[in-house]
Design a protein around this motif. Structure first.
Motif, mmCIF file in Angstrom:
data_model
loop_
_atom_site.group_PDB
_atom_site.id
_atom_site.type_symbol
_atom_site.label_atom_id
_atom_site.label_comp_id
_atom_site.label_asym_id
_atom_site.label_seq_id
_atom_site.Cartn_x
_atom_site.Cartn_y
_atom_site.Cartn_z
ATOM 1 N N GLN A 137 0.831 -1.205 0.000
ATOM 2 C CA GLN A 137 0.000 0.000 0.000
ATOM 3 C C GLN A 137 0.865 1.254 0.000
ATOM 4 O O GLN A 137 0.598 2.218 -0.728
ATOM 5 C CB GLN A 137 -0.919 -0.005 1.220
ATOM 6 C CG GLN A 137 -1.756 1.254 1.393
ATOM 7 C CD GLN A 137 -1.196 2.174 2.465
ATOM 8 O OE1 GLN A 137 -1.028 1.776 3.614
ATOM 9 N NE2 GLN A 137 -0.913 3.400 2.096
ATOM 10 N N VAL A 138 1.924 1.248 0.794
ATOM 11 C CA VAL A 138 2.832 2.400 0.832
ATOM 12 C C VAL A 138 3.479 2.613 -0.532
ATOM 13 O O VAL A 138 3.562 3.747 -1.028
ATOM 14 C CB VAL A 138 3.916 2.195 1.915
ATOM 15 C CG1 VAL A 138 5.035 3.220 1.762
ATOM 16 C CG2 VAL A 138 3.300 2.300 3.302
ATOM 17 N N LEU A 139 3.921 1.542 -1.161
ATOM 18 C CA LEU A 139 4.574 1.665 -2.462
ATOM 19 C C LEU A 139 3.606 2.189 -3.522
ATOM 20 O O LEU A 139 3.950 3.086 -4.305
ATOM 21 C CB LEU A 139 5.150 0.317 -2.885
ATOM 22 C CG LEU A 139 5.945 0.310 -4.202
ATOM 23 C CD1 LEU A 139 7.146 1.240 -4.109
ATOM 24 C CD2 LEU A 139 6.399 -1.104 -4.544
ATOM 25 N N VAL A 140 2.397 1.646 -3.554
ATOM 26 C CA VAL A 140 1.414 2.070 -4.553
ATOM 27 C C VAL A 140 1.044 3.538 -4.383
ATOM 28 O O VAL A 140 1.063 4.322 -5.346
ATOM 29 C CB VAL A 140 0.149 1.184 -4.463
ATOM 30 C CG1 VAL A 140 -0.987 1.771 -5.303
ATOM 31 C CG2 VAL A 140 0.454 -0.233 -4.926
ATOM 32 N N THR A 141 0.708 3.932 -3.162
ATOM 33 C CA THR A 141 0.276 5.313 -2.937
ATOM 34 C C THR A 141 1.431 6.291 -3.097
ATOM 35 O O THR A 141 1.248 7.400 -3.596
ATOM 36 C CB THR A 141 -0.353 5.459 -1.540
ATOM 37 O OG1 THR A 141 0.574 5.019 -0.528
ATOM 38 C CG2 THR A 141 -1.616 4.622 -1.426
ATOM 39 N N SER A 142 2.624 5.877 -2.681
ATOM 40 C CA SER A 142 3.778 6.760 -2.821
ATOM 41 C C SER A 142 4.142 6.975 -4.288
ATOM 42 O O SER A 142 4.469 8.094 -4.701
ATOM 43 C CB SER A 142 4.971 6.186 -2.060
ATOM 44 O OG SER A 142 6.127 6.976 -2.254
ATOM 45 N N LEU A 143 4.100 5.910 -5.090
ATOM 46 C CA LEU A 143 4.377 6.052 -6.521
ATOM 47 C C LEU A 143 3.372 6.987 -7.176
ATOM 48 O O LEU A 143 3.737 7.833 -8.008
ATOM 49 C CB LEU A 143 4.339 4.683 -7.199
ATOM 50 C CG LEU A 143 5.619 3.845 -7.124
ATOM 51 C CD1 LEU A 143 5.379 2.458 -7.716
ATOM 52 C CD2 LEU A 143 6.772 4.535 -7.849
ATOM 53 N N ALA A 144 2.097 6.848 -6.813
ATOM 54 C CA ALA A 144 1.073 7.736 -7.358
ATOM 55 C C ALA A 144 1.352 9.181 -6.969
ATOM 56 O O ALA A 144 1.190 10.113 -7.780
ATOM 57 C CB ALA A 144 -0.309 7.308 -6.863
ATOM 58 N N GLN A 145 1.802 9.382 -5.736
ATOM 59 C CA GLN A 145 2.118 10.727 -5.267
ATOM 60 C C GLN A 145 3.308 11.320 -6.024
ATOM 61 O O GLN A 145 3.276 12.490 -6.431
ATOM 62 C CB GLN A 145 2.428 10.691 -3.772
ATOM 63 C CG GLN A 145 2.739 12.041 -3.157
ATOM 64 C CD GLN A 145 3.197 11.887 -1.722
ATOM 65 O OE1 GLN A 145 4.283 11.365 -1.467
ATOM 66 N NE2 GLN A 145 2.373 12.325 -0.781
ATOM 67 N N VAL A 146 4.353 10.525 -6.235
ATOM 68 C CA VAL A 146 5.528 10.999 -6.966
ATOM 69 C C VAL A 146 5.153 11.387 -8.396
ATOM 70 O O VAL A 146 5.577 12.427 -8.908
ATOM 71 C CB VAL A 146 6.633 9.928 -6.964
ATOM 72 C CG1 VAL A 146 7.730 10.276 -7.959
ATOM 73 C CG2 VAL A 146 7.220 9.781 -5.569
ATOM 74 N N ILE A 147 4.363 10.542 -9.049
ATOM 75 C CA ILE A 147 3.926 10.843 -10.415
ATOM 76 C C ILE A 147 3.123 12.140 -10.448
ATOM 77 O O ILE A 147 3.305 12.990 -11.338
ATOM 78 C CB ILE A 147 3.102 9.674 -10.981
ATOM 79 C CG1 ILE A 147 3.994 8.458 -11.183
ATOM 80 C CG2 ILE A 147 2.428 10.062 -12.292
ATOM 81 C CD1 ILE A 147 3.238 7.191 -11.547
ATOM 82 N N LEU A 148 2.256 12.332 -9.458
ATOM 83 C CA LEU A 148 1.455 13.555 -9.388
ATOM 84 C C LEU A 148 2.335 14.780 -9.182
ATOM 85 O O LEU A 148 2.124 15.828 -9.811
ATOM 86 C CB LEU A 148 0.435 13.434 -8.253
ATOM 87 C CG LEU A 148 -0.591 14.562 -8.120
ATOM 88 C CD1 LEU A 148 -1.382 14.729 -9.411
ATOM 89 C CD2 LEU A 148 -1.540 14.284 -6.952
ATOM 90 N N LEU A 149 3.338 14.670 -8.326
ATOM 91 C CA LEU A 149 4.261 15.785 -8.098
ATOM 92 C C LEU A 149 5.041 16.124 -9.367
ATOM 93 O O LEU A 149 5.194 17.308 -9.716
ATOM 94 C CB LEU A 149 5.217 15.435 -6.960
ATOM 95 C CG LEU A 149 4.663 15.539 -5.538
ATOM 96 C CD1 LEU A 149 5.594 14.843 -4.546
ATOM 97 C CD2 LEU A 149 4.469 17.008 -5.146
#
Length: 292
Positions: A137-149
Protein backbone atom coordinates in the motif's frame (compact mmCIF):
# COMPACT_ATOMS: atom_id res chain seq x y z
CA UNK A 1 -5.31 -31.40 3.60
CA UNK A 2 -2.58 -29.16 4.99
CA UNK A 3 -2.74 -27.97 8.56
CA UNK A 4 -1.40 -24.88 10.28
CA UNK A 5 0.47 -25.38 13.52
CA UNK A 6 0.55 -22.39 15.86
CA UNK A 7 3.51 -21.97 18.18
CA UNK A 8 4.66 -19.10 20.41
CA UNK A 9 6.64 -16.47 18.60
CA UNK A 10 7.87 -12.92 19.11
CA UNK A 11 6.19 -11.41 16.03
CA UNK A 12 2.66 -12.01 17.26
CA UNK A 13 3.14 -11.83 21.00
CA UNK A 14 0.97 -14.94 21.43
CA UNK A 15 1.21 -17.19 18.39
CA UNK A 16 3.15 -17.53 15.19
CA UNK A 17 2.57 -19.63 12.11
CA UNK A 18 5.29 -22.28 12.06
CA UNK A 19 3.96 -23.71 8.81
CA UNK A 20 2.04 -21.81 6.16
CA UNK A 21 2.53 -22.24 2.43
CA UNK A 22 4.76 -19.39 1.27
CA UNK A 23 2.86 -19.04 -2.02
CA UNK A 24 -0.44 -18.82 -0.18
CA UNK A 25 1.01 -16.27 2.23
CA UNK A 26 2.24 -14.26 -0.75
CA UNK A 27 -1.17 -14.41 -2.43
CA UNK A 28 -2.88 -13.24 0.75
CA UNK A 29 -0.37 -10.40 1.05
CA UNK A 30 -0.95 -9.26 -2.55
CA UNK A 31 -4.72 -9.32 -1.99
CA UNK A 32 -4.27 -7.22 1.13
CA UNK A 33 -2.43 -4.57 -0.89
CA UNK A 34 -5.67 -3.79 -2.70
CA UNK A 35 -7.63 -3.87 0.56
CA UNK A 36 -5.17 -1.59 2.36
CA UNK A 37 -5.05 0.82 -0.59
CA UNK A 38 -8.85 1.12 -0.66
CA UNK A 39 -8.91 1.83 3.07
CA UNK A 40 -6.20 4.46 2.61
CA UNK A 41 -8.08 6.44 -0.03
CA UNK A 42 -11.34 6.21 1.91
CA UNK A 43 -9.79 8.09 4.84
CA UNK A 44 -10.05 11.75 3.84
CA UNK A 45 -7.74 13.13 6.53
CA UNK A 46 -5.05 10.56 5.73
CA UNK A 47 -5.27 11.30 2.01
CA UNK A 48 -4.84 15.02 2.59
CA UNK A 49 -2.09 14.98 5.21
CA UNK A 50 0.02 12.23 3.63
CA UNK A 51 -0.89 12.02 -0.08
CA UNK A 52 -1.94 15.55 -1.10
CA UNK A 53 0.00 17.61 1.45
CA UNK A 54 3.33 17.72 -0.48
CA UNK A 55 1.42 18.40 -3.72
CA UNK A 56 -0.42 21.34 -2.16
CA UNK A 57 2.79 22.73 -0.64
CA UNK A 58 4.64 22.48 -3.96
CA UNK A 59 1.91 24.55 -5.57
CA UNK A 60 1.88 27.12 -2.75
CA UNK A 61 5.67 27.53 -2.61
CA UNK A 62 5.97 27.75 -6.40
CA UNK A 63 3.36 30.52 -6.61
CA UNK A 64 4.27 32.38 -3.41
CA UNK A 65 8.02 32.52 -4.08
CA UNK A 66 7.86 32.74 -7.86
CA UNK A 67 8.21 36.51 -7.70
CA UNK A 68 11.64 36.18 -6.08
CA UNK A 69 13.12 35.01 -9.36
CA UNK A 70 15.14 31.93 -10.16
CA UNK A 71 17.26 30.16 -7.56
CA UNK A 72 20.98 30.23 -8.33
CA UNK A 73 20.63 32.96 -10.93
CA UNK A 74 23.59 35.00 -12.19
CA UNK A 75 24.08 38.59 -10.97
CA UNK A 76 22.32 39.82 -14.11
CA UNK A 77 19.30 37.64 -13.31
CA UNK A 78 19.91 35.04 -15.99
CA UNK A 79 20.25 31.31 -15.42
CA UNK A 80 19.26 29.38 -12.34
CA UNK A 81 16.14 27.27 -11.86
CA UNK A 82 12.57 28.15 -10.97
CA UNK A 83 11.22 27.98 -7.44
CA UNK A 84 9.07 24.99 -8.45
CA UNK A 85 12.15 23.10 -9.68
CA UNK A 86 14.03 23.99 -6.50
CA UNK A 87 11.28 22.74 -4.14
CA UNK A 88 10.36 19.62 -6.13
CA UNK A 89 13.07 17.32 -4.64
CA UNK A 90 12.17 18.35 -1.10
CA UNK A 91 8.47 17.74 -1.65
CA UNK A 92 9.17 14.26 -3.03
CA UNK A 93 11.36 13.52 0.00
CA UNK A 94 8.65 14.80 2.35
CA UNK A 95 6.12 12.61 0.55
CA UNK A 96 8.32 9.57 1.10
CA UNK A 97 8.49 10.37 4.81
CA UNK A 98 4.74 10.93 5.11
CA UNK A 99 3.77 7.89 3.02
CA UNK A 100 6.05 5.56 4.96
CA UNK A 101 6.76 6.74 8.49
CA UNK A 102 3.68 8.84 9.28
CA UNK A 103 1.16 6.74 7.40
CA UNK A 104 2.19 3.36 8.81
CA UNK A 105 3.16 4.67 12.23
CA UNK A 106 -0.28 6.18 12.85
CA UNK A 107 -2.23 3.48 11.01
CA UNK A 108 -0.75 0.48 12.82
CA UNK A 109 -0.95 2.22 16.20
CA UNK A 110 -4.65 2.87 15.60
CA UNK A 111 -5.20 -0.74 14.49
CA UNK A 112 -3.56 -1.91 17.69
CA UNK A 113 -5.70 0.46 19.74
CA UNK A 114 -9.06 -0.38 18.16
CA UNK A 115 -8.52 -4.12 18.36
CA UNK A 116 -7.86 -4.81 14.68
CA UNK A 117 -4.52 -6.48 15.39
CA UNK A 118 -6.11 -8.53 18.15
CA UNK A 119 -8.75 -9.79 15.74
CA UNK A 120 -6.14 -10.54 13.06
CA UNK A 121 -4.15 -12.51 15.63
CA UNK A 122 -7.09 -14.88 15.90
CA UNK A 123 -7.16 -15.59 12.16
CA UNK A 124 -4.87 -17.76 10.01
CA UNK A 125 -3.46 -14.62 8.33
CA UNK A 126 0.34 -14.90 8.36
CA UNK A 127 2.26 -11.94 9.73
CA UNK A 128 4.21 -11.72 6.48
CA UNK A 129 0.94 -11.28 4.54
CA UNK A 130 -0.02 -8.40 6.82
CA UNK A 131 3.32 -6.70 6.20
CA UNK A 132 3.15 -7.30 2.45
CA UNK A 133 -0.21 -5.56 2.44
CA UNK A 134 1.10 -2.57 4.38
CA UNK A 135 4.34 -2.24 2.42
CA UNK A 136 2.53 -2.69 -0.88
CA UNK A 137 0.00 0.00 0.00
CA UNK A 138 2.83 2.40 0.83
CA UNK A 139 4.57 1.66 -2.46
CA UNK A 140 1.41 2.07 -4.55
CA UNK A 141 0.28 5.31 -2.94
CA UNK A 142 3.78 6.76 -2.82
CA UNK A 143 4.38 6.05 -6.52
CA UNK A 144 1.07 7.74 -7.36
CA UNK A 145 2.12 10.73 -5.27
CA UNK A 146 5.53 11.00 -6.97
CA UNK A 147 3.93 10.84 -10.41
CA UNK A 148 1.46 13.55 -9.39
CA UNK A 149 4.26 15.78 -8.10
CA UNK A 150 6.30 15.35 -11.29
CA UNK A 151 3.27 16.05 -13.46
CA UNK A 152 2.35 19.16 -11.47
CA UNK A 153 5.90 20.48 -11.70
CA UNK A 154 6.20 19.77 -15.42
CA UNK A 155 2.73 20.73 -16.64
CA UNK A 156 1.69 23.53 -14.28
CA UNK A 157 5.07 25.17 -13.66
CA UNK A 158 7.12 24.15 -16.68
CA UNK A 159 9.89 22.46 -14.71
CA UNK A 160 12.47 20.87 -17.03
CA UNK A 161 12.96 17.34 -15.72
CA UNK A 162 16.37 15.63 -16.15
CA UNK A 163 17.15 13.97 -19.47
CA UNK A 164 20.29 12.08 -18.42
CA UNK A 165 19.73 8.36 -17.68
CA UNK A 166 22.22 8.58 -14.79
CA UNK A 167 20.01 11.16 -13.07
CA UNK A 168 16.95 8.91 -13.32
CA UNK A 169 18.94 5.92 -12.12
CA UNK A 170 19.87 7.95 -9.04
CA UNK A 171 16.23 8.93 -8.62
CA UNK A 172 15.07 5.30 -8.76
CA UNK A 173 17.50 3.85 -6.22
CA UNK A 174 17.16 6.78 -3.80
CA UNK A 175 13.37 6.50 -4.03
CA UNK A 176 13.25 2.73 -3.55
CA UNK A 177 15.74 2.69 -0.69
CA UNK A 178 14.04 5.71 0.86
CA UNK A 179 10.47 4.39 0.70
CA UNK A 180 11.39 0.94 2.01
CA UNK A 181 13.35 2.51 4.87
CA UNK A 182 10.50 4.91 5.66
CA UNK A 183 7.93 2.10 5.66
CA UNK A 184 10.03 -0.08 7.97
CA UNK A 185 10.58 2.85 10.34
CA UNK A 186 6.85 3.55 10.30
CA UNK A 187 6.17 0.01 11.48
CA UNK A 188 8.88 0.39 14.13
CA UNK A 189 7.57 3.66 15.62
CA UNK A 190 3.99 2.41 15.70
CA UNK A 191 4.91 1.03 19.14
CA UNK A 192 5.48 4.51 20.57
CA UNK A 193 1.88 5.72 21.06
CA UNK A 194 0.22 4.36 24.17
CA UNK A 195 -3.14 4.31 22.42
CA UNK A 196 -4.61 4.73 18.97
CA UNK A 197 -6.12 8.08 19.94
CA UNK A 198 -2.71 9.52 20.78
CA UNK A 199 -0.97 8.21 17.64
CA UNK A 200 -1.28 11.39 15.59
CA UNK A 201 -0.20 13.62 18.47
CA UNK A 202 2.84 11.47 19.22
CA UNK A 203 4.07 10.85 15.67
CA UNK A 204 3.16 13.86 13.50
CA UNK A 205 4.79 16.81 15.39
CA UNK A 206 8.34 15.34 15.47
CA UNK A 207 8.09 14.51 11.76
CA UNK A 208 6.98 18.07 11.00
CA UNK A 209 9.99 19.47 12.84
CA UNK A 210 12.22 17.02 10.98
CA UNK A 211 10.97 18.36 7.66
CA UNK A 212 11.97 21.90 8.58
CA UNK A 213 15.52 20.98 9.59
CA UNK A 214 16.24 18.47 6.79
CA UNK A 215 16.32 20.73 3.76
CA UNK A 216 12.70 20.20 2.69
CA UNK A 217 11.14 23.61 3.27
CA UNK A 218 14.32 25.58 3.99
CA UNK A 219 17.68 25.46 2.28
CA UNK A 220 19.88 23.11 4.29
CA UNK A 221 22.82 25.50 3.90
CA UNK A 222 20.92 28.24 5.76
CA UNK A 223 20.73 26.18 8.95
CA UNK A 224 23.36 26.56 11.69
CA UNK A 225 25.98 23.83 11.71
CA UNK A 226 24.75 22.28 14.96
CA UNK A 227 21.25 21.93 13.52
CA UNK A 228 22.66 20.44 10.31
CA UNK A 229 24.49 17.88 12.43
CA UNK A 230 21.27 16.91 14.21
CA UNK A 231 19.36 16.61 10.94
CA UNK A 232 22.14 14.45 9.48
CA UNK A 233 21.37 11.78 12.06
CA UNK A 234 17.94 11.17 10.55
CA UNK A 235 17.07 9.64 7.16
CA UNK A 236 14.97 12.50 5.74
CA UNK A 237 18.02 14.72 5.25
CA UNK A 238 19.67 12.01 3.17
CA UNK A 239 16.53 11.27 1.12
CA UNK A 240 16.17 14.97 0.32
CA UNK A 241 19.87 15.19 -0.58
CA UNK A 242 19.60 12.18 -2.88
CA UNK A 243 16.55 13.66 -4.60
CA UNK A 244 18.35 16.95 -5.12
CA UNK A 245 21.22 15.02 -6.70
CA UNK A 246 18.74 13.41 -9.10
CA UNK A 247 16.62 16.44 -9.99
CA UNK A 248 18.80 19.55 -9.62
CA UNK A 249 21.69 20.67 -11.84
CA UNK A 250 25.13 19.53 -10.69
CA UNK A 251 26.10 23.14 -9.98
CA UNK A 252 23.84 23.02 -6.90
CA UNK A 253 26.02 20.35 -5.30
CA UNK A 254 28.34 23.08 -3.99
CA UNK A 255 25.55 24.20 -1.63
CA UNK A 256 25.45 20.81 0.09
CA UNK A 257 27.35 20.00 3.25
CA UNK A 258 30.83 19.05 2.10
CA UNK A 259 30.27 20.62 -1.31
CA UNK A 260 29.07 17.43 -3.07
CA UNK A 261 25.99 15.25 -3.40
CA UNK A 262 27.77 12.48 -1.45
CA UNK A 263 25.59 9.70 -2.87
CA UNK A 264 27.63 6.95 -1.15
CA UNK A 265 26.83 8.68 2.13
CA UNK A 266 23.15 8.73 1.19
CA UNK A 267 23.19 4.97 0.53
CA UNK A 268 25.09 4.19 3.73
CA UNK A 269 22.88 6.37 5.95
CA UNK A 270 19.64 4.97 4.56
CA UNK A 271 21.03 1.43 4.71
CA UNK A 272 21.87 1.85 8.39
CA UNK A 273 18.39 3.17 9.17
CA UNK A 274 16.83 0.29 7.24
CA UNK A 275 18.75 -2.27 9.29
CA UNK A 276 17.91 -0.46 12.54
CA UNK A 277 14.23 -0.36 11.58
CA UNK A 278 14.18 -4.07 10.73
CA UNK A 279 15.80 -4.99 14.04
CA UNK A 280 13.34 -2.85 16.01
CA UNK A 281 10.39 -4.34 14.13
CA UNK A 282 11.65 -7.87 14.73
CA UNK A 283 12.14 -7.31 18.43
CA UNK A 284 9.13 -5.16 19.32
CA UNK A 285 6.24 -5.80 16.93
CA UNK A 286 3.29 -7.58 18.52
CA UNK A 287 -0.24 -8.22 17.32
CA UNK A 288 -1.34 -7.32 20.85
CA UNK A 289 0.29 -4.94 23.32
CA UNK A 290 1.66 -6.69 26.40
CA UNK A 291 -0.32 -4.38 28.67
CA UNK A 292 -3.63 -4.81 26.80
Amino acid sequence: MSTTILTPGPLTGTTRESHFGPLRALRLGVRRIGYETKLYFRAGDTVFFTFLFPVVLLGIFSVAFGGLGNVGANPDGSGGISQAAYYLPGMIAAGILLSGVQNLGVDIAMERGDGTLKRLAGTPLPVISYFIGKMGQVLVTSLAQVILLLLLARVAFGVALPTEPAKWLTFVWVYLLGIVTAAVLGIAISRLPRSGKSASAVIIPPLLVLQFISGVYLSFALLPEWLQNIASIFPLKWIAQGMRAALLPDSFASAEAGGSWNLPGVAIALGIWLVVGLVVCRVTFRWIRKDS
